[in-house]
Write a protein that holds these residues in place. Structure first.
Motif, short mmCIF file in Angstrom:
data_model
loop_
_atom_site.label_atom_id
_atom_site.label_comp_id
_atom_site.label_asym_id
_atom_site.label_seq_id
_atom_site.Cartn_x
_atom_site.Cartn_y
_atom_site.Cartn_z
N ASP A 146 -1.22 8.91 -0.45
CA ASP A 146 -1.21 7.47 -0.20
C ASP A 146 -0.49 6.72 -1.31
N LEU A 147 -0.23 7.40 -2.41
CA LEU A 147 0.46 6.76 -3.53
C LEU A 147 1.95 7.06 -3.48
N GLN A 205 3.66 3.39 -9.90
CA GLN A 205 2.92 3.87 -8.75
C GLN A 205 2.36 2.69 -7.96
N THR A 255 0.32 1.84 -3.91
CA THR A 255 -0.16 2.33 -2.62
C THR A 255 0.83 1.95 -1.53
N ARG A 256 0.72 2.63 -0.40
CA ARG A 256 1.64 2.33 0.70
C ARG A 256 1.46 0.89 1.19
N ASP A 308 0.39 -1.71 -0.60
CA ASP A 308 0.98 -2.61 -1.59
C ASP A 308 2.50 -2.59 -1.52
#
Length: 699
Positions: free
Chosen positions: A183-184, A207, A209-210, A212
């Protein structure tokens, strides 16, 4: 009736048969230069792929599963391939197209733009090769008279090429540790250095999240993830525009026409991505539509086409502007109706058309506050109206000039309004009255007419933002239009102010023959915001209009003391004036700036240079002392860069005659030894180009 229909049908079929071979030929010409069986995927036919004016074809084509790129250039009368790139086999599932993250959109494989502003297009490909989890973005740049690949960026999840206020950044987005189930995401940002055309930076990865990243990718205002600002403890934000265009979003008139009412006709449109906070382009346009109350009247209305990302369609946003037909200036040129005004992060809008009374002008400015566009100011004038951007003393302001004709007196009531920018997005503040005059039409044109280019002065510049539809004309390279023009020289100048690119002018009886001549200062370079270059022309009416180019190219107008420029001096009282050019140029031998003086006088029917030798010195002055005219030129000869010699020339019998050489400690000390009652011709009193602020105000 049936017979007439049969005849009409027969004619249409015959016309189709006649035209079909020509249409097929036009469509098949390009395929003749491609491999047999190739299919064209994208094609651009433009002249901006090299330095010449011929049209080049940049073609992306597919041959079975293999994709390639070719550039066809016209050489010796036929098109030849001058650049070829084999992209390789494409991913079968996407046909080589790269998905924009996890959205349902894909990028166009071939993209073009003039990123470095040199007038020649760059192009880049975003391609998904077969058997690779990484998509590739490869940039091609015109260097050394040919295109070259300058960098390649790779990303698994997404690839973004962004313009952050003139700084180009590539975001390479991949899965954490290369695992598609993660997911990152990791984002590596690299800056495209326009000096060596390489990508710089990218040592640090961020990094996200998808979810974000989805918000990050769609937003124009985002945290800085590149350069030195990314290393600061406090996160800073910046505005950016996406340069990678999506294949599923229609462009141009295809985006606008489906939104128009059935009885409307599209007038003009502009595309811009800085009208809201998402990265998709918006279209601002005006259209003509009959008035509901009086169908004989044609209205101009304005609207915005905004892309709805979730519904995958453009939606219509009506804007608060309505006018009665297209606006026209006093010289007969039609105005553009749509204007995009730059703000801070978000841009604002303006519209121009006819007012309710004909003829008249209506001008509206709309502020963009981030939520909607709201009317900030509305101006009306029945004779003339101008909108200026003014930069003076390091302050940016805007000015509106209205001129209303009093039909009883024939005079123009001229009003000047000014406003500054304010607010988070640089919105237009209230326009306050600054000046009011009652002028004749000639005085108004002479004092207030502006060219559609920035006009520089010692204080800054003034820039008329309105645009007319006109054809540029170069009087130095082409014959003057309307040689039998019946009006005055001033009327001719006003009519061709913008087509000729006339920045300043002066009208006088230069040769004392009872008829006036005009000296015109014309800008000749193409870069409006670069260092300007000018030339001077002389316009006179003698058996029709006549034109003569005078003097050198002036590239440093107003520089130094005495200022570089054009001077008018009556060296011999009662005779014709002399036109003096003072120009600063760089001397490669001495590695210093030197002054060159050229003087033109009336000789028989034309104006010619009045001296054979060149006057090039470190400093010089032209003065009248006790009825005699002297030219003093200073040359440095000492070791301390001050000592030197002054060469003296006397103007006699229509020429300069060398008189003497004198060693002096410096030129200023020498000038102090001359009579205090002398007249220095290289001074503001005699300078016509550039005009002093007082002269500009009078004009």
């Amino acid at each position: 009736m049936r017979k007439a229909r049969c005849v009409l049908f027969f004619c249409l079929v015959l016309l189709f048969i006649i035209l079909s071979p020509f249409m097929a030929q036009a469509n098949s010409d390009l395929l003749n230069y491609l491999p047999l069986g190739a299919n064209i995927v994208q094609c651009f036919a433009l002249a901006e792929f090299d330095l010449d004016t011929d049209v080049e074809y940049l073609v992306l084509y597919a041959l079975q599963d293999n994709y390639a790129l070719t550039l066809l250039d016209l050489i010796d009368g036929r098109y030849q391939e001058t650049y070829y790139i084999n992209l390789g086999k494409a991913n079968r599932g996407s046909g080589g197209k790269v998905k924009a993250g996890e959205t349902g959109y894909t990028y166009r494989i071939l993209q073009i733009d003039d990123l470095d502003g040199d007038g020649i297009l760059e192009f880049w490909t975003i391609f998904q090769p077969e058997g690779s989890s990484f998509a590739e973005l490869t940039m091609h740049k015109y260097k050394n008279n040919c295109y070259q690949g300058v960098f390649t960026a790779r990303g698994q999840y997404d690839l973004q090429l962004m313009d952050y206020e003139g700084q180009y950044v590539v975001h390479e987005v991949s899965y954490l540790d290369g695992k598609s189930s993660s997911d990152l995401l990791t984002i590596t940002s690299r800056i495209w250095d326009l000096r060596d055309h390489q990508l710089k930076g990218g040592a640090e990865a961020y990094q996200m999240t998808r979810e974000d990243y989805r918000h990050f990718a769609r937003s124009r205002q985002r945290p800085v993830l590149f350069g030195s600002a990314a290393k600061e403890e406090r996160t800073s934000l910046c505005w950016g525009n996406s340069l990678n265009k999506l294949a599923e979003i229609p462009v141009g008139e295809r985006a606008i026409l489906p939104l128009l009412p059935g009885n409307a006709n599209l007038l003009e449109w502009e595309v811009n991505s800085a009208l809201d906070d998402d990265v998709e382009d918006e279209y601002v346009f005006t259209y003509l539509i009959p008035c509901a109350e009086s169908p004989s009247k044609i209205l101009i209305q304005a609207a915005l086409a905004d892309w709805d990302f979730e519904r995958a369609r453009y939606r219509l946003v009506p804007l608060p502007f309505q006018a009665y037909g297209r606006a026209r200036d006093q010289e007969g040129y039609l105005y553009k109706s749509v204007y995009i005004l730059p703000g801070k992060g978000l841009n604002h809008l303006a519209f121009l058309g006819n007012g309710a009374e004909l003829p008249s002008l209506k001008f509206s400015i709309l502020n963009n506050n981030g939520l909607f566009l709201k009317a900030a100011a509305v101006f009306n004038a029945n004779w003339h109206l101008q909108f200026l951007e003014c930069y003076e003393n390091r302050a940016l302001t805007y000015r509106v000039i209205t001129a209303d004709l009093d039909k009883g007196t024939g005079l123009l009531r001229t009003k000047v309004f000014g406003a500054a920018l304010k607010g988070a997005y640089g919105e237009f503040g209230a326009f306050t009255p600054q000046r009011e005059d009652l002028l004749t039409t000639g005085s108004y044109k002479g004092g207030y007419y502006h060219i559609e280019e920035p006009v520089w002065s010692t204080l800054g510049y003034e820039y008329l933002l309105f645009r007319t539809f006109h054809e540029k004309k170069d009087p130095f390279a082409n014959r003057l239009p309307e040689l039998d023009f019946n009006g005055t020289l001033e009327d001719y100048i006003f009519k061709y102010l913008t087509p000729f690119r006339i920045h300043h002018w002066v009208v006088q009886d230069l040769d004392r023959n009872g008829k006036q001549e005009a000296l015109l200062l014309l800008r000749t370079d193409d870069d409006l915001w670069g260092w300007p270059q000018y030339r001077v022309g002389l316009l006179k009416q003698e058996n029709g209009l006549q034109w003569q180019a005078l003097g050198p190219i002036l590239s440093n107008l107003g520089e130094g003391n005495p200022p570089s420029g054009v001077y008018l001096a009556d060296l011999v009282e009662g005779r014709e004036a002399e036109i003096i050019f003072l120009n600063r140029e760089y001397d490669l031998k001495t590695r210093s700036r030197k002054l060159r003086l050229e003087m033109f006088s009336k000789q028989e029917t034309g104006w010619k240079r009045a001296h054979d030798i060149d006057f090039v010195y470190e400093d010089l002055q032209l003065s009248a002392i006790n009825g005699e005219v002297w030219l003093y030129g200073f040359v440095r000869e000492g070791q301390n860069n001050q000592d030197g010699a002054v060469y003296s020339f006397q103007w006699r019998n229509g020429r300069f005659n060398y008189q003497s050489k004198k060693n002096v400690p410096n030129f200023a000390a020498f000038l102090e030894t001359l009579s205090s009652h002398r007249t220095d011709y290289l001074s503001a009193e005699y300078m016509v180009f550039p005009p002093s602020p007082e002269q500009s105000g009078e004009r």
